[in-house]
Motif scaffolding. Structure first.
Motif, PDB file in Angstrom:
ATOM      1  N   CYS A  12       0.812  -1.221   0.000  1.00 59.49           N
ATOM      2  CA  CYS A  12       0.000   0.000   0.000  1.00 59.49           C
ATOM      3  C   CYS A  12       0.847   1.273   0.000  1.00 59.49           C
ATOM      4  N   VAL A  13       2.168   1.133  -0.156  1.00 57.42           N
ATOM      5  CA  VAL A  13       3.021   2.316  -0.234  1.00 57.42           C
ATOM      6  C   VAL A  13       2.530   3.196  -1.373  1.00 57.42           C
ATOM      7  N   GLU A  17      -5.543   6.062  -0.729  1.00 57.26           N
ATOM      8  CA  GLU A  17      -6.948   5.642  -0.785  1.00 57.26           C
ATOM      9  C   GLU A  17      -7.134   4.265  -0.127  1.00 57.26           C
ATOM     10  N   GLU A  18      -6.260   3.325  -0.442  1.00 57.64           N
ATOM     11  CA  GLU A  18      -6.361   1.981   0.134  1.00 57.64           C
ATOM     12  C   GLU A  18      -6.038   1.990   1.628  1.00 57.64           C
ATOM     13  N   LEU A  19      -5.038   2.768   2.035  1.00 55.69           N
ATOM     14  CA  LEU A  19      -4.720   2.855   3.457  1.00 55.69           C
ATOM     15  C   LEU A  19      -5.885   3.435   4.247  1.00 55.69           C
ATOM     16  N   GLY A  47       3.462   2.828   4.029  1.00 50.47           N
ATOM     17  CA  GLY A  47       2.378   1.851   3.967  1.00 50.47           C
ATOM     18  C   GLY A  47       1.820   1.564   5.345  1.00 50.47           C
ATOM     19  N   LEU A  48       1.730   2.592   6.186  1.00 49.19           N
ATOM     20  CA  LEU A  48       1.332   2.458   7.581  1.00 49.19           C
ATOM     21  C   LEU A  48       0.012   3.174   7.822  1.00 49.19           C
ATOM     22  N   SER A 136       6.596   6.709  12.873  1.00 58.67           N
ATOM     23  CA  SER A 136       7.543   7.783  12.640  1.00 58.67           C
ATOM     24  C   SER A 136       7.450   8.160  11.164  1.00 58.67           C
ATOM     25  N   ALA A 137       7.176   9.413  10.901  1.00 60.85           N
ATOM     26  CA  ALA A 137       6.936   9.868   9.532  1.00 60.85           C
ATOM     27  C   ALA A 137       8.030   9.391   8.585  1.00 60.85           C
ATOM     28  N   GLY A 138       7.615   8.718   7.538  1.00 64.61           N
ATOM     29  CA  GLY A 138       8.536   8.254   6.521  1.00 64.61           C
ATOM     30  C   GLY A 138       9.082   6.866   6.773  1.00 64.61           C
ATOM     31  N   THR A 139       8.883   6.327   7.960  1.00 64.86           N
ATOM     32  CA  THR A 139       9.338   4.973   8.263  1.00 64.86           C
ATOM     33  C   THR A 139       8.217   4.219   8.951  1.00 64.86           C
ATOM     34  N   ALA A 140       8.225   2.939   8.818  1.00 71.55           N
ATOM     35  CA  ALA A 140       7.188   2.120   9.447  1.00 71.55           C
ATOM     36  C   ALA A 140       7.767   1.451  10.679  1.00 71.55           C
ATOM     37  N   ILE A 141       7.444   1.998  11.833  1.00 67.37           N
ATOM     38  CA  ILE A 141       7.833   1.368  13.087  1.00 67.37           C
ATOM     39  C   ILE A 141       6.576   1.216  13.923  1.00 67.37           C
ATOM     40  N   ALA A 142       6.487   0.155  14.658  1.00 68.44           N
ATOM     41  CA  ALA A 142       5.295  -0.060  15.476  1.00 68.44           C
ATOM     42  C   ALA A 142       5.665  -0.680  16.811  1.00 68.44           C
ATOM     43  N   PRO A 143       6.474   0.022  17.625  1.00 70.98           N
ATOM     44  CA  PRO A 143       6.793  -0.538  18.929  1.00 70.98           C
ATOM     45  C   PRO A 143       5.575  -0.501  19.841  1.00 70.98           C
TER      46      PRO A 143
END
Length: 150
Positions: A12-13, A17-19, A47-48, A136-143
């Motif tokens: 989804c990057v 619309e899909e996100l 894609g977050l 974090s804007a521009g990176t996909a982190i999900a701690p």
């Protein structure tokens, strides 16, 4: 308690619309967890998507709406729980220059992470019961973090 959901989908990057569709579906699926509001935040470069259903307890105003974006724009937070020592954290010297938008513990933890970082040393003195997803804007982190305090 509030409801939170998050998804990282590399397919989804660059597909906002899909996100957004996925975020709305996730928020709909947890609607029973929060009657006081709904929010969705996306980072198309990563894609977050974060979804939140709000059960307002601490700050009933719109200033407590989630997902919440840090003042520096780097972090977004969808959070469920309570920061037991939020007022102590709010008075921390590193947070002295923050222009607080409201009185929510969500904003306190978000700005603390934005200014002090998200590692064991920066949050070890905070007493909370929560589950949070930080983007974090521009990176996909999900701690995710959970503590029962002292």
């Amino acid at each position: 308690m509030c409801g939170i959901a998050g998804l990282i989908d590399r397919q989804c990057v660059e597909n906002d619309e899909e996100l957004n569709r996925l975020g709305r579906a996730m928020a709909s699926g947890i609607a029973h967890r929060g009657p006081d509001g709904e929010g969705i935040w996306t980072d198309v470069r990563a894609g977050l998507v974060l979804a939140h259903r709000r059960l307002a307890i601490v700050d009933l105003s719109e200033a407590g709406r989630q997902p919440m974006i840090s003042h520096n724009g780097r972090f977004a937070l969808a959070y469920n729980g309570e920061i037991y020592n939020a007022e102590d954290i709010r008075r921390h010297a590193l947070l002295a220059d923050v222009s607080w938008r409201g009185h929510s513990d969500t904003e306190v933890i978000l700005e603390s992470v934005a200014l002090r970082g998200l590692d064991a040393n920066s949050i070890r003195h905070e007493r909370y019961v929560c589950l949070c997803i930080v983007g974090s804007a521009g990176t996909a982190i999900a701690p995710c973090a959970r503590s029962h305090g002292d």
